[in-house]
Write a protein that holds these residues in place. Sequence first.
Motif, PDB file in Angstrom:
ATOM      1  N   TYR A 135       0.833  -1.207   0.000  1.00 24.24           N
ATOM      2  CA  TYR A 135       0.000   0.000   0.000  1.00 24.24           C
ATOM      3  C   TYR A 135       0.863   1.251   0.000  1.00 24.24           C
ATOM      4  O   TYR A 135       2.042   1.224   0.393  1.00 24.24           O
ATOM      5  N   GLU A 136       0.241   2.366  -0.418  1.00 19.70           N
ATOM      6  CA  GLU A 136       0.881   3.669  -0.290  1.00 19.70           C
ATOM      7  C   GLU A 136       0.926   4.052   1.198  1.00 19.70           C
ATOM      8  O   GLU A 136       0.174   3.537   2.015  1.00 19.70           O
ATOM      9  N   ASP A 185      -0.153   6.578   2.740  1.00 21.79           N
ATOM     10  CA  ASP A 185      -1.349   7.213   3.301  1.00 21.79           C
ATOM     11  C   ASP A 185      -2.590   6.334   3.173  1.00 21.79           C
ATOM     12  O   ASP A 185      -3.717   6.810   3.264  1.00 21.79           O
ATOM     13  N   HIS A 186      -2.388   5.034   2.961  1.00 22.60           N
ATOM     14  CA  HIS A 186      -3.530   4.115   2.845  1.00 22.60           C
ATOM     15  C   HIS A 186      -4.142   3.880   4.227  1.00 22.60           C
ATOM     16  O   HIS A 186      -3.438   3.841   5.243  1.00 22.60           O
ATOM     17  N   ASN A 187      -5.453   3.690   4.255  1.00 23.38           N
ATOM     18  CA  ASN A 187      -6.132   3.533   5.538  1.00 23.38           C
ATOM     19  C   ASN A 187      -5.709   2.259   6.278  1.00 23.38           C
ATOM     20  O   ASN A 187      -5.764   2.202   7.514  1.00 23.38           O
ATOM     21  N   ILE A 202      -3.846  10.182   8.844  1.00 21.53           N
ATOM     22  CA  ILE A 202      -4.285   9.415   7.664  1.00 21.53           C
ATOM     23  C   ILE A 202      -5.797   9.261   7.676  1.00 21.53           C
ATOM     24  O   ILE A 202      -6.471   9.450   6.645  1.00 21.53           O
ATOM     25  N   ARG A 203      -6.352   8.908   8.824  1.00 18.40           N
ATOM     26  CA  ARG A 203      -7.797   8.696   8.898  1.00 18.40           C
ATOM     27  C   ARG A 203      -8.565   9.984   8.621  1.00 18.40           C
ATOM     28  O   ARG A 203      -9.612   9.966   7.980  1.00 18.40           O
ATOM     29  N   ARG A 204      -8.076  11.099   9.112  1.00 21.50           N
ATOM     30  CA  ARG A 204      -8.758  12.371   8.827  1.00 21.50           C
ATOM     31  C   ARG A 204      -8.734  12.703   7.344  1.00 21.50           C
ATOM     32  O   ARG A 204      -9.666  13.322   6.823  1.00 21.50           O
ATOM     33  N   SER A 205      -7.666  12.308   6.663  1.00 19.94           N
ATOM     34  CA  SER A 205      -7.532  12.657   5.240  1.00 19.94           C
ATOM     35  C   SER A 205      -8.262  11.678   4.320  1.00 19.94           C
ATOM     36  O   SER A 205      -8.501  11.999   3.157  1.00 19.94           O
ATOM     37  N   THR A 206      -8.613  10.496   4.832  1.00 15.96           N
ATOM     38  CA  THR A 206      -9.216   9.481   3.951  1.00 15.96           C
ATOM     39  C   THR A 206     -10.649   9.127   4.312  1.00 15.96           C
ATOM     40  O   THR A 206     -11.353   8.535   3.503  1.00 15.96           O
ATOM     41  N   LEU A 207     -11.110   9.498   5.514  1.00 18.33           N
ATOM     42  CA  LEU A 207     -12.419   9.062   5.972  1.00 18.33           C
ATOM     43  C   LEU A 207     -13.355  10.238   6.196  1.00 18.33           C
ATOM     44  O   LEU A 207     -12.922  11.390   6.281  1.00 18.33           O
ATOM     45  N   ASP A 208     -14.645   9.940   6.295  1.00 21.48           N
ATOM     46  CA  ASP A 208     -15.643  10.937   6.648  1.00 21.48           C
ATOM     47  C   ASP A 208     -15.321  11.491   8.041  1.00 21.48           C
ATOM     48  O   ASP A 208     -14.865  10.746   8.918  1.00 21.48           O
TER      49      ASP A 208
END
Length: 845
Positions: free
Chosen positions: A475-476, A478-480, A512-518
């Motif tokens: 994974y990259e 910044d992957h969740n 990461i979670r802030r940038s990828t998730l609701d």
Amino acid sequence: MNPDQWHRVQSLFKELVDLDQDTRIERLESVKTEDPLLFEELMSLLAADSDDTSLIDGFAIDQLDISQLIDHEGEQIGPFLIAKTIGSGGMGSVYLAHRVEGGFDQTVALKLIKIGMGSEQAIRRFESERKILARLQHPHIARLVDGGMTGKDHPWFAMEYVEGENLLTYCDRLNLSIEKRLELFLDVTEAVQYAHKNLVVHRDLKPGNIMVTGDDSKPLVKLLDFGISQIMDESEADQAGIKAMTRAYASPEQLNGESTSTATDIYSLGVILHQLISGSHPKEEFRSRNSHPKPFDKELAAICEKAMQNDSSGRFQNASDFGEEIDAWLKNRPVSSYSVKPMYRFNKWMKRNRAASLIGIFAFIALAAVVLLYTNELQKETERAQQEAETSEQIAGFLQGLFELTDPALSRGDTLTAFTMLDRGAEQIEEDLQNDPEILARMYDVLAEAYLNLWNTEKAEEIYKKSLAIKQDIYENDHNEIANSFHNIGHIYVQDGHFEQGDSLLTAALQIRRSTLDPNDPAIGLTLQRLGFLKLRTGQIDQAEELYTEALRIFETGTDNQSVMEAASLVNSLGMIHENRGEYEKAVSNYREAVETLRAIEGDDHPRVINYLSNLGYSLNLLGKSEEAEPYIAEAIEVAKQVRGERHPHTALAMNEYANFYFSQGEYENAEIMFREILDIYIETFGEEHPAIPVIYNNLGNTRNNLGDFEAALEYHQYALDRRIELYGDIHSETAQSFANLATTFSDMERYEEALEYYNKALDIEVQVYGELHPETAYSYEAIGNVYKYMGQMNEAEQNYLKGYEILLEVLGEEHIETENARERLVELYEETGQDEKRDAFLGN
């Protein structure tokens, strides 16, 4: 407009509506010249007559409600006297009325056909509603009371007057749990099923037609307004012309002008259920601005989806089937709308029958065999790339459910067997999934969590790191999935006291979670919660409170049980914040709320109840309410024994709280007995090398010290110190605690030089771990001040007392009990040394 003017309008309208376009324009011109206001009224009616959404095909004049122009207040209709208007529907106006004949009091909702709706078809529909209500006698349907004709031959009928709120408003006002909302909704499905059995389709089900009345402790659902209902044994011709509906809740066949059936009501119920659970309409066009559905349980979402199928044949066969699916969810039974797969049904059975499913080790082995078999099946299925993601998700969920059973709460404390089975499972998974790294990483996560259930953080950390290594290859950054691993490993670091490493990983996971998730995703809430605990452990109280509060806001947006449980956990955590600030009343309030919330949704025997009860008892004891505190601490142990077993480490943890209670009450012998029993459980469960062992040796050392057995106390504390240095190294909070406890014993033995040496070692570590501004650092300064005072070195005592006081004043505030204690030490020192000026200046006199 008076009645004569109205009759004039009515006569002209009926004349104009039959004229051709040219003749109508000519006639309207003459009316306009004669009476401009009359012309405007006619133009409005003609425009309404061309509107496709009119209630009944025919004259628009028949649909105009001029009841508002005529005051019925004080008029008697049958045995009822009208008090006031309370509503106006499609064909009738509704009035609040009181019985004045018959010798008894009665309040009703009296419905009169609208003046102007005098067509035969309108009257027939009005009388049809009365006929429908007459055949429906059900506790959840507003009943028909009386009916007849007025002196002007207008039909009327009186219904039971229902005083209350609509279903959605009621549930939102009381902030009802998802279970309570569903229980009320089951009453609705029961009423609809009854109507259908009596060959009646409502055709206008919506929240406004579902009222909740009665006391909040015993709410009663009532179904209203059968004004556009259809009797199923009537012909379609009898129903012709009925276009009334509430579009937001209307079925596709209603919107398309097609035939309706019981499936029409099922669709409307599905929309209502979705809105009841999520707080928002399923279709964006009918939502208010900035309104979005809250995420909710997948099984309930499947029930809603089935009810709202566009094709009526795909919906539930009847309202009873609909209700049974909801009842199944409430009772944790399989929801067929969600899945009919054997593994899903098996997992449901396991959750309902945990004790029965784990009677012996042979059952566990059999389950493990199923896991291995299913893992092999997964390997074959992953060859089909299109199904890979879905299959791996299912297998992860299934394994999660099985490995939860390794928790001794369910396997009767047989931890040795559980560890053995996990080790074997790990070997098999590594062997079978080498060619499927994505799924292997996921399986590692499942295994690591299973080890955490057994309180083996060392093994859990090892496997979580294996998972992370695989993920970093595929994974990259910044992957969740990377964030998930950072979160898991960071959580273990915090548990083991490696705060700096834990902070680094949890902060990275949060980014990461802030940038990828609701923004309201529960995963963000969980990481905020872990970071809050870290800040609490490191004395950053304000930051901990901010993190806990933000996490609580996220979980309060959810309506599923898990969200409610996490919200309760955060309320408990905020109680710890209050406790650390010395706000014990607030802490007690938080702990009570956490206990009550968790018990309301999970019952009395959920493992988290153990911690919440212990916390509640501890805070009550800090308030000086030891008699009130003790039953809660004792209850925590009883719940632990029931849920976890007599020899489980969680039970030992609850017992530790009781031992500390004894210690606080000066019952050192009882405390020691319990500490020794706890030590036996930990050694039996974990072995001599586990981090929990030096904690108990530390407690035994404190107990021996207070019993005056200083040599034994030194032995216990020295053992705890040596083990902590082996486990954590020289610079660690646990190591500092052992140095401080040894120093306390040396001080009590009047070996002051050694006491100062060890207190200063503890202080040096605390400054490195916590920083200068931390309560633990302040406590060391205070302790060093005490030793200097015992030695008669008052200047050195004063300097250390002042340092400790200034730190506590800044960190905890002026009113905290520890700050007050530090202030009293200084005052006593000044009084003992005759420094009245310093004392007065210090006290502000």
